[in-house]
Design a protein around this motif. Structure first.
Motif, PDB file in Angstrom:
ATOM      1  N   UNK A 132       0.828  -1.203   0.000  1.00 18.84           N
ATOM      2  CA  UNK A 132       0.000   0.000   0.000  1.00 18.84           C
ATOM      3  C   UNK A 132       0.864   1.255   0.000  1.00 18.84           C
ATOM      4  N   UNK A 133       1.972   1.230   0.748  1.00 21.26           N
ATOM      5  CA  UNK A 133       2.850   2.394   0.827  1.00 21.26           C
ATOM      6  C   UNK A 133       3.472   2.724  -0.518  1.00 21.26           C
ATOM      7  N   UNK A 134       3.855   1.692  -1.292  1.00 13.57           N
ATOM      8  CA  UNK A 134       4.428   1.931  -2.622  1.00 13.57           C
ATOM      9  C   UNK A 134       3.420   2.608  -3.533  1.00 13.57           C
ATOM     10  N   UNK A 135       2.169   2.173  -3.441  1.00 17.07           N
ATOM     11  CA  UNK A 135       1.136   2.773  -4.276  1.00 17.07           C
ATOM     12  C   UNK A 135       0.850   4.214  -3.846  1.00 17.07           C
ATOM     13  N   UNK A 136       0.878   4.455  -2.540  1.00 13.21           N
ATOM     14  CA  UNK A 136       0.688   5.818  -2.038  1.00 13.21           C
ATOM     15  C   UNK A 136       1.819   6.711  -2.528  1.00 13.21           C
ATOM     16  N   UNK A 137       3.052   6.210  -2.462  1.00 10.54           N
ATOM     17  CA  UNK A 137       4.206   6.979  -2.939  1.00 10.54           C
ATOM     18  C   UNK A 137       4.069   7.305  -4.422  1.00 10.54           C
ATOM     19  N   UNK A 138       3.528   6.350  -5.179  1.00 15.11           N
ATOM     20  CA  UNK A 138       3.336   6.563  -6.602  1.00 15.11           C
ATOM     21  C   UNK A 138       2.361   7.690  -6.877  1.00 15.11           C
ATOM     22  N   UNK A 139       1.233   7.666  -6.179  1.00 16.48           N
ATOM     23  CA  UNK A 139       0.226   8.712  -6.367  1.00 16.48           C
ATOM     24  C   UNK A 139       0.768  10.057  -5.909  1.00 16.48           C
ATOM     25  N   UNK A 140       1.487  10.065  -4.783  1.00 17.74           N
ATOM     26  CA  UNK A 140       2.038  11.319  -4.274  1.00 17.74           C
ATOM     27  C   UNK A 140       3.132  11.874  -5.184  1.00 17.74           C
ATOM     28  N   UNK A 141       3.750  11.001  -5.971  1.00 18.70           N
ATOM     29  CA  UNK A 141       4.775  11.450  -6.920  1.00 18.70           C
ATOM     30  C   UNK A 141       4.158  12.036  -8.180  1.00 18.70           C
TER      31      UNK A 141
END
Length: 234
Positions: free
Chosen positions: A85-94
């Protein structure tokens, strides 16, 4: 209309198979092979959408996603074997618009590509006539694109340049302090060198010159900057 899909994937076999499948649907693929020049390739080729792997040599996909977002709002879909989930959050935040985990079904990739293209360019694209714009003495800023227009000339801005232009246009002809500009442009000023603001001002000044407005962005010594609304030397 032939849509261009930029594919950034360092696994040659996956890149080849994915490119072949995408082209079956009538899209043109641009395969990046020099992973040190991803941003340069994007600017040169101007694709409609980017498929961007996260695990890349030297700099990861999050880094390149942020770099592309500085110059474009075109859709970016991240692809990664990381499924937390954190990787996906980082992706969206990027700045990514979607996230696909490996292994993936090619039909899912195509469906997501089609969805993003419809949203940006097709049936679900925003009505340009209703989008927000700021006007000042014939100078028009479209913050969401982001673009500057003057007479028959136009130029693309980065996100930071657009924010800077909007503040200066709304405050004109009053000067805006450096502190206020830095506060509006960056959430955490503690890690921002004042020279970074200088660079963005210089870039915006150059963009104004490109569309025929010279010496408009003035430095107010000891304070900040302002837009001279008389548009001198035109």
């Amino acid at each position: 209309m032939e849509y261009k899909i930029m594919l950034v994937e360092d696994d040659a076999s996956i890149a080849k198979l994915l490119s072949s499948h995408i082209e079956k649907y009538g899209y043109k693929t641009i395969m990046v092979r020099d992973f040190d020049k991803i941003l340069g390739t994007f600017i040169e080729m101007n694709p409609h959408l980017v498929l961007l792997d996260i695990n890349l040599p030297k700099y990861d996909g999050y880094y390149w996603c942020r770099k592309i977002r500085q110059v474009s709002t075109n859709p970016i879909i991240l692809i990664s074997a990381r499924d937390s989930e954190m990787d996906q959050v980082m992706g969206i935040e990027s700045g990514a618009d979607d996230y696909i985990t490996k292994p993936f079904y090619y039909d899912v990739v195509i469906a997501k590509i089609k969805s993003q293209l419809r949203r940006c360019y097709g049936a679900f694209a925003p009505d340009v006539s209703e989008e927000r714009k700021i006007e000042l003495k014939g100078l028009i800023l479209y913050p969401e694109r982001p673009e500057l227009h003057f007479n028959s000339n136009s130029t693309m801005l980065t996100k930071k340049e657009a924010v800077l232009a909007e503040i200066l246009m709304r405050m004109a002809p009053r000067a805006v302090s450096r502190d206020m500009l830095m506060e509006k442009l960056w959430d955490d000023q503690a890690f921002i060198d004042e020279n970074t603001l200088n660079v963005n001002v210089a870039r915006l000044r150059k963009k104004l010159q490109e569309i025929g407005i010279n010496e408009a962005l003035e430095t107010v010594r000891g304070h900040g900057y302002r837009l001279n609304v008389t548009w001198r030397n035109m």
